[in-house]
Each structure stands twice: as C-alpha cells, then as structure tokens.
Scaffold this motif. Structure first.
Motif, PDB file in Angstrom:
ATOM      1  N   LYS A 153     -20.567  -9.323   1.103  1.00  0.00           N
ATOM      2  CA  LYS A 153     -20.958  -7.889   1.955  1.00  0.00           C
ATOM      3  C   LYS A 153     -19.900  -7.856   2.686  1.00  0.00           C
ATOM      4  N   PRO A 154     -19.024  -5.800   2.728  1.00  0.00           N
ATOM      5  CA  PRO A 154     -18.307  -5.497   3.727  1.00  0.00           C
ATOM      6  C   PRO A 154     -18.600  -6.393   4.890  1.00  0.00           C
ATOM      7  N   GLY A 155     -17.536  -6.808   5.389  1.00  0.00           N
ATOM      8  CA  GLY A 155     -17.478  -7.508   7.300  1.00  0.00           C
ATOM      9  C   GLY A 155     -17.323  -8.707   7.702  1.00  0.00           C
ATOM     10  N   ASP A 156     -17.995  -9.084   5.942  1.00  0.00           N
ATOM     11  CA  ASP A 156     -17.507 -10.744   5.998  1.00  0.00           C
ATOM     12  C   ASP A 156     -16.637 -11.462   5.922  1.00  0.00           C
ATOM     13  N   ARG A 157     -16.529 -12.918   7.029  1.00  0.00           N
ATOM     14  CA  ARG A 157     -15.441 -13.532   7.018  1.00  0.00           C
ATOM     15  C   ARG A 157     -15.331 -14.563   5.630  1.00  0.00           C
ATOM     16  N   ILE A 158     -14.841 -15.183   4.492  1.00  0.00           N
ATOM     17  CA  ILE A 158     -14.523 -15.938   3.797  1.00  0.00           C
ATOM     18  C   ILE A 158     -13.341 -16.876   4.214  1.00  0.00           C
ATOM     19  N   LEU A 159     -13.776 -18.010   3.705  1.00  0.00           N
ATOM     20  CA  LEU A 159     -12.877 -19.423   4.092  1.00  0.00           C
ATOM     21  C   LEU A 159     -12.845 -19.887   3.130  1.00  0.00           C
ATOM     22  N   ILE A 160     -11.887 -20.179   2.611  1.00  0.00           N
ATOM     23  CA  ILE A 160     -11.377 -21.190   1.760  1.00  0.00           C
ATOM     24  C   ILE A 160     -10.535 -22.395   1.648  1.00  0.00           C
ATOM     25  N   ALA A 161     -10.765 -23.089   1.487  1.00  0.00           N
ATOM     26  CA  ALA A 161      -9.593 -24.119   1.982  1.00  0.00           C
ATOM     27  C   ALA A 161      -9.911 -25.483   0.212  1.00  0.00           C
ATOM     28  N   VAL A 162      -8.632 -26.139   0.723  1.00  0.00           N
ATOM     29  CA  VAL A 162      -8.680 -26.902  -0.656  1.00  0.00           C
ATOM     30  C   VAL A 162      -7.443 -28.321  -0.392  1.00  0.00           C
ATOM     31  N   ALA A 163      -7.783 -29.031  -0.634  1.00  0.00           N
ATOM     32  CA  ALA A 163      -7.689 -30.562  -0.176  1.00  0.00           C
ATOM     33  C   ALA A 163      -6.635 -31.171  -1.076  1.00  0.00           C
ATOM     34  N   ALA A 164      -5.689 -31.521  -0.982  1.00  0.00           N
ATOM     35  CA  ALA A 164      -4.681 -32.558  -2.404  1.00  0.00           C
ATOM     36  C   ALA A 164      -3.208 -32.528  -2.255  1.00  0.00           C
ATOM     37  N   ASP A 165      -2.856 -33.426  -1.416  1.00  0.00           N
ATOM     38  CA  ASP A 165      -1.516 -33.888  -0.948  1.00  0.00           C
ATOM     39  C   ASP A 165      -1.080 -33.111  -0.238  1.00  0.00           C
ATOM     40  N   GLY A 166      -1.779 -33.112   0.353  1.00  0.00           N
ATOM     41  CA  GLY A 166      -1.327 -32.139   1.581  1.00  0.00           C
ATOM     42  C   GLY A 166      -2.677 -30.966   1.693  1.00  0.00           C
ATOM     43  N   ALA A 167      -3.229 -29.814   2.649  1.00  0.00           N
ATOM     44  CA  ALA A 167      -3.963 -29.074   2.115  1.00  0.00           C
ATOM     45  C   ALA A 167      -3.546 -27.324   2.582  1.00  0.00           C
ATOM     46  N   ASP A 168      -4.640 -26.618   1.644  1.00  0.00           N
ATOM     47  CA  ASP A 168      -4.453 -25.384   1.994  1.00  0.00           C
ATOM     48  C   ASP A 168      -5.838 -24.477   2.450  1.00  0.00           C
ATOM     49  N   ALA A 169      -5.264 -23.745   3.014  1.00  0.00           N
ATOM     50  CA  ALA A 169      -6.763 -22.632   3.912  1.00  0.00           C
ATOM     51  C   ALA A 169      -6.324 -21.477   3.974  1.00  0.00           C
ATOM     52  N   ILE A 170      -7.314 -20.594   3.535  1.00  0.00           N
ATOM     53  CA  ILE A 170      -6.684 -19.019   3.713  1.00  0.00           C
ATOM     54  C   ILE A 170      -8.246 -18.777   4.577  1.00  0.00           C
ATOM     55  N   LEU A 171      -8.530 -17.633   5.133  1.00  0.00           N
ATOM     56  CA  LEU A 171      -9.375 -16.253   5.551  1.00  0.00           C
ATOM     57  C   LEU A 171      -9.340 -15.353   4.881  1.00  0.00           C
ATOM     58  N   LEU A 172     -10.183 -14.714   4.378  1.00  0.00           N
ATOM     59  CA  LEU A 172     -10.801 -13.689   3.335  1.00  0.00           C
ATOM     60  C   LEU A 172     -11.773 -12.771   4.555  1.00  0.00           C
ATOM     61  N   ARG A 173     -11.129 -11.526   4.681  1.00  0.00           N
ATOM     62  CA  ARG A 173     -12.073 -10.168   5.162  1.00  0.00           C
ATOM     63  C   ARG A 173     -12.967  -9.110   3.950  1.00  0.00           C
ATOM     64  N   VAL A 174     -13.786  -9.443   3.656  1.00  0.00           N
ATOM     65  CA  VAL A 174     -14.529  -8.567   2.537  1.00  0.00           C
ATOM     66  C   VAL A 174     -14.471  -7.282   3.340  1.00  0.00           C
ATOM     67  N   THR A 175     -13.524  -6.218   2.930  1.00  0.00           N
ATOM     68  CA  THR A 175     -14.175  -4.571   2.968  1.00  0.00           C
ATOM     69  C   THR A 175     -14.899  -3.788   2.780  1.00  0.00           C
ATOM     70  N   ASP A 176     -15.171  -2.645   2.931  1.00  0.00           N
ATOM     71  CA  ASP A 176     -15.725  -1.590   2.799  1.00  0.00           C
ATOM     72  C   ASP A 176     -15.954  -1.237   0.751  1.00  0.00           C
ATOM     73  N   ALA A 177     -14.901  -1.350   0.253  1.00  0.00           N
ATOM     74  CA  ALA A 177     -14.693  -1.469  -0.746  1.00  0.00           C
ATOM     75  C   ALA A 177     -15.104  -2.077  -1.730  1.00  0.00           C
ATOM     76  N   ILE A 178     -15.981  -3.435  -1.327  1.00  0.00           N
ATOM     77  CA  ILE A 178     -16.617  -4.777  -2.395  1.00  0.00           C
ATOM     78  C   ILE A 178     -17.865  -3.956  -2.666  1.00  0.00           C
ATOM     79  N   ALA A 179     -18.290  -3.223  -2.242  1.00  0.00           N
ATOM     80  CA  ALA A 179     -19.223  -2.174  -2.273  1.00  0.00           C
ATOM     81  C   ALA A 179     -19.401  -1.213  -4.290  1.00  0.00           C
TER      82      ALA A 179
END
Length: 469
Positions: A274-300
């Motif tokens: 939903k608009p305004g949601d914050r989604i964290l995505i992270a993966v670990a392998a030979d280190g780790a990467d993590a991304i923070l996303l903010r869902v916008t009004d366009a998702i509707a």
C-alpha cells in the motif's frame, strides 16, 4: 526519485513433490513441492518470461540498460543478457551486462539498474533467473526451486522508491562450484550460520536502517533471504523484527530460487503493498546487500495480472525420474534419429528479429499479417511493402495438431501444432508445458521463448506455444 516502475515474475509450470524424491531415494520425506524448469527452459528463457511480464505493464517503455543476473548462465563465454534483450525486443542502443558468481547477483542487478538510471538512463531493466542443479540425495535438490523475476527501474511513474542501500563483502567458504562441475559443494551448516550468514545479514540490516533513519517498527514488510534459512530466523529474533512482517519464503510451494529468490519474494510482497509502506529486502551470500523501498501512491494504479501467487497456482506435476532425465543426470537412450545440426551464425544474425523477437511482417497494401516475415505478400502479391509485426504477445488458437513420438526430444512425444493468430497469421510450431493427450483443436495458446536443442555447444532458442496460464 529513482525506483521500481514495473515488475514481472515467472514460476515454471512444472512441480516436483518432495515426497516423490524421498520415495525413490529412501531419504526422509519432506513437505511441499519445488518448481522445476522444463526440459526446454533455462535461466535465459525464464528471464525472458519475467522481462516480458514486466514490460507489458509499461507500454512505451524506453529501456537504455539491461542487467541479467544468474548463477546458472547457459553460456560461460558469451553475453547472455544479449539473448534476453533480443527476445524481449529491446533496442540496439542498449547497455547490457551479466552479473553472476553468487546468489547476491540478484540484488546486485537491482542496484546496478538503479545506478544506471541515476547515471542518465531513462529506464533500466534488471532480470534475474536461476535453474540450479544439486546432486541426488543432496538437501539442496529438495529445497531448491527454479524461477525468475524482472524489475523496470526509472525516475517517472515509480511505484517503489529506492530510499537507501547497504552492502558488505566478506570472503568465506560455504557454497562453491567450479566451472566444469555440475553440482555445487557446501560447508558444514553450523559454521556458515553462526560465523557468516547471521552476522552479515544482521549487520547489513542494521547499517541500512541507521542510514535511512528508520526503526524496525516502521517497516511494513521484510524480505530476508539466505542460503541457510535458519539465519533469517536468527536475525529476525536478534533484531526484534516482527515475525508477522516477514515475507513468505515460498519454501513449500516453489523452493529456494537462488539469485532470483529475494526478488521473487519482493514481487510477491509488492502485490499486496500500500502507498507509504516501507519494505526492507536483504540477502546474504559472500557478504550481504540490503535495500529499503518506499511504496508510492502510483502502486494503487499498477496492475500485474500474472502475479507470483497465480503462477504458483498454475502448475502440473512432474515425476522424479523425468526430472533426472530432463537435467541429464540420468543417462537415457536418445531418439534413433540423426543429431540436429548446429545453427548457423549468419542466418541467425540476418533473422534476429524473427528468431529471437518473433517479429513477423504485415503487408501495408492489404494489411495481411504473415509469419515468418515475407518480402512478397501471400495474399495480394505486393513486393517489399512490409512492416514489422510482432506476434510474441498475440493470442492464438490451435487449428490442427499431431503427436510425433520419433522426433528428437527429451520429452516425447513432441506435440506439433498449427496456430491461427488473432488478427491473422498462421504458423507451425511445437507445443510445451502441456499434457499431449489433452491438447485439442480450438485450444487457446500463448507464445513462450524456449530452447529447441543444443548442438556443438550452440543453444538453439526459438518460440513454442503453451496453454494460457
């Protein structure tokens, strides 16, 4: 604002029940099933499916950069992304790259696509796919799955903004495979869990949240992925992440899809965002990467009819013996026919739009679509008055069919069908992802990019028909 404009996903039609593996090998039976790429699929063909899915939702998309991520590239010394770009009908003016070597390659591709947009690309396409092998009786054979996901990134009509990212890289030995080995190796699980995966995944999440100034309670959804799933539970408990916000791992329905897995979980999460949601995505392998996303009004306003959930529901079972045959783990007698000839490079280059993009022609004099593309119209006889006419996304119906039990195939009988396309055009091709005895005249089908055969190390890709999913 830079972020995800569109996304697409792909889960193969075939499923292998884990109980079927246990019945043959005598190993402990486990719950659920795993997705299985068909005998004519690989990471490139699955990436094409996900890419087409993502591009359908963004009409008029101008893609300037393409990244293809996988740990199972069909070619070791060739740009696999070029195949994806050709089959997805992307333009010649395109920056393209392969990312491989680790299941971290998936999020790395997403970050590279975002960087390409920040560097001036109008839009960038990140495609991620894996079809990983594991030795019979190995735990990974039961827990793995095959699948793909794709994301279009841009700066306009963004549905999920990339707010922040964090990356760590550390050398440690857990899973590895040399180029000439069919199956991967892995170290003892407790070592990687306690000394590598859990610490690195936790550190990446903490660094990201601190950089973005976001507390765990502010997150609407959390996607954590790791080759050792126990690390996900360990990190969630240690960082006091809400278990209710953790994304479904799809372990019982799909399996662990390697480089594509974190992205596939993200696509499944975005479907309910939903608009305004914050989604964290992270993966670990030979280190780790993590991304923070903010869902916008366009998702509707965004619609993706072919969701991960619907692809999981669209399935057909495959036996363990057939799976071993498809992966050529179990040697079988080939058809008693001459081996196919290697495809020639010059004719493939000359007909690239047709062979890879399935682009036919339409007569500008009488409007008749035709395929393969022609110089002289089959209806009115006009010469050199043709325009390109894509057929890949056009629905078709079966006009007639035959079953060939002698053709060269890992999955006999071969179903050959004559298709009538909506709007005009008739074509003879193979059928896939079907029960041969259930194929009927009049059935509606759609086109899919597949492997036809391999000869002298050259993979012959082309298009087949399949029942609508």
């Amino acid at each position: 604002m830079v972020g995800i404009v569109s996304y697409g996903s792909y889960v193969p039609y075939r499923r292998l029940k884990r109980a079927a593996i246990a019945q043959v090998l005598g190993v402990p039976a486990e719950k659920g099933e795993r997705s299985v790429a068909s005998f004519d699929e690989d990471s490139v063909s699955m990436a094409v499916e996900a890419a087409r899915d993502a591009l359908r939702a963004t009409a008029g998309t101008a893609i300037d950069a393409l990244v293809f991520a996988t740990t199972t590239p069909p070619y070791a010394d060739k740009l696999n992304a070029a195949l994806v770009g050709a089959a997805a009908a992307l333009p010649l003016e395109l920056r393209a790259a392969d990312t491989t070597g680790s299941v971290r390659a998936g999020l790395a591709a997403l970050l590279q696509a975002a960087d390409a947009v920040r560097g001036g690309a109008r839009q960038a396409l990140a495609t991620i796919a894996d079809a990983r092998l594991a030795a019979p009786e190995a735990k990974a054979e039961r827990t793995n799955g095959d699948g793909a996901v794709a994301f279009v990134l841009g700066s306009e009509h963004v549905i999920a903004e990339v707010v922040a990212s964090a990356s760590l890289t550390r050398e440690f030995l857990d899973g590895w495979r040399q180029a000439d080995e069919p199956f991967p190796h892995s170290w003892e699980e407790r070592f990687a869990l306690t000394q590598a995966y859990a610490p690195l995944l936790g550190k990446a999440v903490q660094t990201l949240l601190a950089k973005a100034g976001v507390a765990p309670a502010d997150l609407a959804a959390i996607v954590l992925d790791c080759p050792n799933p126990r690390a996900v539970a360990d990190v969630a408990k240690r960082l006091k992440l809400d278990p209710a916000k953790l994304a479904d791992s799809l372990a019982l329905t799909v399996g662990q899809t390697g480089a594509a897995h974190a992205g596939l979980l993200l696509a499944n999460t975005l479907a309910a965002a939903k608009p305004g949601d914050r989604i964290l995505i992270a993966v670990a392998a030979d280190g780790a990467d993590a991304i923070l996303l903010r869902v916008t009004d366009a998702i509707a306003a965004f619609r993706q009819p072919r969701s991960v959930g619907r692809l999981i529901e669209s399935k057909g079972e495959v036996g363990y013996g057939t799976y071993l045959k498809w992966r050529e783990i179990l040697p079988t007698e080939p058809p008693r026919r001459p081996d196919p000839d290697r495809p020639g490079a010059p004719p493939m280059l000359r007909s690239a739009a047709w062979k890879f993009g399935f682009v036919g022609s339409r007569c500008t004099a009488c409007g008749t679509p035709q395929l393969p593309p022609q110089r002289i119209c089959v209806r009115c006889g006009a010469k050199d008055r043709m325009e390109p006419y894509p057929f890949a996304d056009r629905p078709a119906r079966i006009a007639t069919l035959t079953l060939d039990r002698l053709a060269f195939s890992l999955n006999p009988p071969t179903v050959s069908v004559v298709l009538d396309f909506e709007g005009g055009g008739r074509f003879l091709c193979e059928m896939t992802d079907c029960q041969p005895e259930q194929v009927q005249i009049g059935d509606q089908v759609e086109m899919t990019f597949r492997r036809m055969f391999t000869a002298d190390g050259v993979i012959n890709y082309f298009w087949k028909a399949r029942p609508r999913r």
